[in-house]
Design a protein around this motif. Sequence first.
Motif: not given
Length: 610
Positions: A307-314
Amino acid sequence: MTANALAQIAASIQAGQPLQAEQLCRSWLSTQPKDENLLLMLAISLHMQQRRPEAREIYAELTRLCPRSSVHWGNYGTILMELGALDEAEAAYARACQLDPGNASPKIHQGLLLIRRHDYLAAREVLLDAYRLDREFPLARIHAARACCLCQDFEGAEELLAPWPKWLPLADASLQLELAQALSLVGDVPATVALLEDLLARQPGYLDAGLQLAVAYERSNRLADAESIVAPIARATSGVTEPQRGKARHVLATLALRRNDPAEARRLLEQCGPNDDEDYAHYFELAAACDKLGEAEAAMQALREAHRRHAAELRLAFPAYFAPDAPALPTDAPRVAAEQYRRWPRLAAPEALDSPVFVVGFPRSGTTLLEQMLDAHPRLQSMDENPFFNRLAGILRRHDPRILDDLSVLRQYDCDELRKRYHAMAGERVVRRQDTQLVDKNPLNMQWLPLIHRLFPEARFILALRHPCDVILSCYMQNFRSSMLSAACASLERLAHAYVEAMTQWLEDVDVFKPTVLVSRYESLVDDVSGQAARIARFLQLDEVAPMLAFDRHARGKAFIATPSYSQVIEPVNRKGLGRWQRYRHEFEPLLPILEPMLRHWGYTADMPG
């Protein structure tokens, strides 16, 4: 220099002999050092040999010699992008577009650079501009569709890709692979499979196409076919790049999870690691393996990283979702107060049996299981999850944004036309059979109850309900395609607030509109499938129950199931998902006060196993 000499150099390039082309160019350049054509062919020959820094100098020289050439600025931008000089590349592409505004090619490259920089909204606009310059250009359509998908504009992407069968055969294999990937993004996995199978029949050694096909096979529940492709790639000691080997191992890990071998899946995932810094999917898979092994802490650690990586992209593409005052689960669905509803004019509308059956509920509450049970009945027909009411709202918003603030302005003609549009969209998704009632399963249609009620006031709803803690854990472990849901899953706390927000809105809307609703508890369904199926059949006025009990065999007969539960609904009902949250109880203790109103309302407790 003669035309024959230029033709000889060009022939060497076309024959894949860049070294020979380079030697010929340098021979002629010794007497004509500023010749534009020779310099261009020298740069191309160096580029083909992967000698990028040398090619960059020649392309740069061409922009100095011919500063008004869009072609040279475009080539210069491409070599700069390959070398990682993104700011300089963006400036070069902008200059190419300025010099030749009617040329789609530099705009396409500019858009691809913006995608690489995660500026998806800008990329979408640039690539749509390129498409408008040449609406028959497949390359522009394919890349614009990809940008639309990255912006969650799947409807726009589908429209761009609609003519794809007319483009075949595509002579450029890499472009056909791009087309297959774009179709996969919009959820057309059967078309993806067909395109990739055709491509591999013509180019059997195209490993990237094979890897993409293996992913599509797994998604289509063709597990043996997927393994037959990736196993040799993972074992190969030569002729395979490390990224390709890593992707093959990722597919093998997914297949191991499907075989219920989480230890092997974890071994493979830890062996290959993420594909790159943005590969959050790797950590979702690792979390699933650890969860099945009963290693809750390792699973939660992997999920936090996912979720950290996904949120950074979002955050780059959808910053509004992460604004301090943003709701946990953003929605643009209309709200209607009781006094507003009283002002709605009475309009003619379909009876219950002529209206769709709406299956709703917070995601991961069991809606797909219900849908497959209903679809197995000969008098019902479902379609894969589609945001039809979001699209209808978009039509109204484009006509006049104020309509969604006051649905009472919709008159008989308006509602009739919107229903026609709804059924037309449904007809694009499923070939309707006569004498069947449509089942519209979309969990978050629960947010669109006001608009649904305006069009189908007699419709029946089935609300899928499951212990809120099990729902939240399952959502947190899910790699959703929807950016809105992914943003809501950025943390367990935000997800708990999202659940309460969505459920509170539903309960308030139910209190206003008084729709006909059956609550289907997941726990009751798995404990007594036949009894609950009979209850649902009575609610929908169906005579037969037996077909609904064979839903897993019916689901296995489908070519494709476009929901995150595609691998679960082909199995008989089981109790594996009940009470899973208890293994993570220390993570849920801080959430229980947030969830307490919904736990109390639905009769769940923090001590229940599930």
